[in-house]
Design a protein around this motif. Sequence first.
Motif, PDB file in Angstrom:
ATOM      1  N   ILE A  22      -7.367  -3.864  -5.911  1.00 42.94           N
ATOM      2  CA  ILE A  22      -7.860  -4.182  -4.563  1.00 42.94           C
ATOM      3  C   ILE A  22      -8.687  -3.027  -4.010  1.00 42.94           C
ATOM      4  O   ILE A  22      -9.753  -3.228  -3.418  1.00 42.94           O
ATOM      5  CB  ILE A  22      -6.681  -4.522  -3.630  1.00 42.94           C
ATOM      6  N   GLU A  23      -8.215  -1.813  -4.215  1.00 44.40           N
ATOM      7  CA  GLU A  23      -8.955  -0.647  -3.746  1.00 44.40           C
ATOM      8  C   GLU A  23     -10.333  -0.574  -4.405  1.00 44.40           C
ATOM      9  O   GLU A  23     -11.318  -0.165  -3.776  1.00 44.40           O
ATOM     10  CB  GLU A  23      -8.155   0.623  -4.031  1.00 44.40           C
ATOM     11  N   ALA A  24     -10.426  -1.001  -5.665  1.00 45.07           N
ATOM     12  CA  ALA A  24     -11.692  -0.959  -6.388  1.00 45.07           C
ATOM     13  C   ALA A  24     -12.713  -1.921  -5.788  1.00 45.07           C
ATOM     14  O   ALA A  24     -13.929  -1.729  -5.954  1.00 45.07           O
ATOM     15  CB  ALA A  24     -11.461  -1.294  -7.862  1.00 45.07           C
ATOM     16  N   LYS A  25     -12.251  -2.934  -5.074  1.00 43.20           N
ATOM     17  CA  LYS A  25     -13.152  -3.889  -4.437  1.00 43.20           C
ATOM     18  C   LYS A  25     -13.793  -3.327  -3.172  1.00 43.20           C
ATOM     19  O   LYS A  25     -14.721  -3.924  -2.625  1.00 43.20           O
ATOM     20  CB  LYS A  25     -12.393  -5.186  -4.102  1.00 43.20           C
ATOM     21  N   GLN A  26     -13.251  -2.185  -2.706  1.00 48.61           N
ATOM     22  CA  GLN A  26     -13.771  -1.523  -1.512  1.00 48.61           C
ATOM     23  C   GLN A  26     -13.867  -2.493  -0.327  1.00 48.61           C
ATOM     24  O   GLN A  26     -14.897  -2.575   0.358  1.00 48.61           O
ATOM     25  CB  GLN A  26     -15.136  -0.878  -1.802  1.00 48.61           C
ATOM     26  N   LEU A  27     -12.802  -3.177  -0.103  1.00 46.53           N
ATOM     27  CA  LEU A  27     -12.744  -4.120   1.007  1.00 46.53           C
ATOM     28  C   LEU A  27     -12.677  -3.377   2.340  1.00 46.53           C
ATOM     29  O   LEU A  27     -12.151  -2.252   2.405  1.00 46.53           O
ATOM     30  CB  LEU A  27     -11.518  -5.030   0.868  1.00 46.53           C
ATOM     31  N   PRO A  28     -13.171  -3.979   3.416  1.00 42.65           N
ATOM     32  CA  PRO A  28     -13.121  -3.346   4.742  1.00 42.65           C
ATOM     33  C   PRO A  28     -11.731  -3.515   5.362  1.00 42.65           C
ATOM     34  O   PRO A  28     -11.535  -4.262   6.317  1.00 42.65           O
ATOM     35  CB  PRO A  28     -14.186  -4.113   5.530  1.00 42.65           C
ATOM     36  N   ILE A  29     -10.756  -2.808   4.789  1.00 36.47           N
ATOM     37  CA  ILE A  29      -9.372  -2.918   5.261  1.00 36.47           C
ATOM     38  C   ILE A  29      -8.907  -1.578   5.823  1.00 36.47           C
ATOM     39  O   ILE A  29      -9.418  -0.522   5.448  1.00 36.47           O
ATOM     40  CB  ILE A  29      -8.422  -3.377   4.138  1.00 36.47           C
ATOM     41  N   VAL A  30      -7.982  -1.636   6.723  1.00 34.54           N
ATOM     42  CA  VAL A  30      -7.475  -0.434   7.381  1.00 34.54           C
ATOM     43  C   VAL A  30      -6.868   0.515   6.354  1.00 34.54           C
ATOM     44  O   VAL A  30      -6.018   0.125   5.546  1.00 34.54           O
ATOM     45  CB  VAL A  30      -6.422  -0.809   8.444  1.00 34.54           C
ATOM     46  N   GLY A  31      -7.318   1.751   6.365  1.00 33.33           N
ATOM     47  CA  GLY A  31      -6.811   2.754   5.432  1.00 33.33           C
ATOM     48  C   GLY A  31      -7.405   2.669   4.044  1.00 33.33           C
ATOM     49  O   GLY A  31      -7.149   3.537   3.198  1.00 33.33           O
ATOM     50  N   GLY A  32      -8.177   1.598   3.764  1.00 25.54           N
ATOM     51  CA  GLY A  32      -8.804   1.445   2.461  1.00 25.54           C
ATOM     52  C   GLY A  32      -7.850   1.099   1.340  1.00 25.54           C
ATOM     53  O   GLY A  32      -8.230   1.118   0.161  1.00 25.54           O
ATOM     54  N   ARG A  33      -6.612   0.751   1.675  1.00 24.58           N
ATOM     55  CA  ARG A  33      -5.598   0.488   0.657  1.00 24.58           C
ATOM     56  C   ARG A  33      -4.559  -0.485   1.192  1.00 24.58           C
ATOM     57  O   ARG A  33      -4.400  -0.639   2.408  1.00 24.58           O
ATOM     58  CB  ARG A  33      -4.890   1.794   0.270  1.00 24.58           C
ATOM     59  N   PRO A  34      -3.809  -1.115   0.304  1.00 23.95           N
ATOM     60  CA  PRO A  34      -2.684  -1.938   0.756  1.00 23.95           C
ATOM     61  C   PRO A  34      -1.520  -1.063   1.226  1.00 23.95           C
ATOM     62  O   PRO A  34      -1.343   0.070   0.763  1.00 23.95           O
ATOM     63  CB  PRO A  34      -2.287  -2.727  -0.499  1.00 23.95           C
ATOM     64  N   PHE A  35      -0.738  -1.606   2.140  1.00 23.91           N
ATOM     65  CA  PHE A  35       0.488  -0.948   2.598  1.00 23.91           C
ATOM     66  C   PHE A  35       1.667  -1.554   1.840  1.00 23.91           C
ATOM     67  O   PHE A  35       1.901  -2.762   1.903  1.00 23.91           O
ATOM     68  CB  PHE A  35       0.672  -1.136   4.106  1.00 23.91           C
ATOM     69  N   MET A  36       2.398  -0.722   1.130  1.00 27.33           N
ATOM     70  CA  MET A  36       3.558  -1.181   0.359  1.00 27.33           C
ATOM     71  C   MET A  36       4.762  -1.331   1.291  1.00 27.33           C
ATOM     72  O   MET A  36       5.064  -0.414   2.075  1.00 27.33           O
ATOM     73  CB  MET A  36       3.894  -0.180  -0.745  1.00 27.33           C
ATOM     74  N   THR A  37       5.477  -2.448   1.184  1.00 30.16           N
ATOM     75  CA  THR A  37       6.651  -2.662   2.034  1.00 30.16           C
ATOM     76  C   THR A  37       7.761  -3.382   1.286  1.00 30.16           C
ATOM     77  O   THR A  37       7.525  -4.058   0.276  1.00 30.16           O
ATOM     78  CB  THR A  37       6.314  -3.512   3.280  1.00 30.16           C
TER      79      THR A  37
END
Length: 374
Positions: free
Chosen positions: A164-179
Amino acid sequence: MTHWFTDAFRAEFDKQAAEIGRFNLAIFGKTGVGKSTLINAIFGRSVAATGIGEPVTRDSHLYLDTRGTLGLIDTRGLEIGRDDAELIKEVSKYVKQMRSKPVGEQIHVAWYCVRGMDRRFEEVEATFIRTLHELGIPVLVVFTQVPMREGQYHPDAVELARQIEAKQLPIVGGRPFMTYAMRDQFTGQPPYGLMDVLQATFRVVPEAVHGALAAAQTIDLEAKAKAAQRHIGATVAAAGAAAAVPIPFSSAALLVPLQLAMMARIAHLYQLPFDKAALLAVASTTVSTTLGRSAAANLLKFLPGAGSIAGGAINASVASGFTLAMGQAWLSVCQKAAGGSLPKLDGVIDSAAVRELFESEFRKRMPVIRRREG
């Protein structure tokens, strides 16, 4: 006195509810990813009910459920990967309609949930996220149900996050939040990651809804306390600006509305329902009336010309100090009430214990008047 006070407190309680507004969260993701579990863990156990809310417009598949200071926008009947074009169309239409509305009616942030162990993230999901961003909605990608051992996330979740990070999506923090939202009773896996999601949300939503978000969430008690302290500070400043204020509290025409508003706002921050807040407020203000009258009477002895002031007037610094003491003491009462730690008699909150708590906290915070009394 009690009847008058309860009516006045009700008016301020309703007014503060309107002023604090509502934090609106849109939550998306495929069926079964654990959206309800995540919501309940952060905002309270029974918040995310099955069949959420009412359609935002006629025939819409977007549903809005309002719970006090929290608004949840969810979907029903549409699935990413199957109905993504229709879902994008409905979300776009809704967001554009809401742009002319007050900030409390708009979507403030979106959480896009992905089960961390699914090992796949489809391009249609990326397209949906980009669309939300283009509509001006900050998007957090939240990985749910990610096992963690000795501080290490499961390798499958790490690999999916990398993709997902490699897709460079316009998401907060540039990464998924693990939960991991709820403790797993079988494996013993503890919850984690919720505070990261909440704090990231605070950073990207409009400041105008910070108070509503602080009130709605249940895991960051420091955020609630900070919001309460800011409001106490503002009320103290307003009390000082009122300058000469008559005492006692019960007849302080200028201070009463300010102090009631302060108490009502703090009660909302700690999600106290009106009936409970009013009961606590009556017990507390009975004490503050008595203490305020006594403190002022003793302090007036040291003020030049005090004896000639009709009704006994005090200066701005004393009004501020008195209001500060009230605010801090009331905050202590609300914190214990929200935490369920107030003593009870036959299942009912012990008013005498509330009075004792308020009096103890109030006296601690009236150092100037206490020294004068000595």
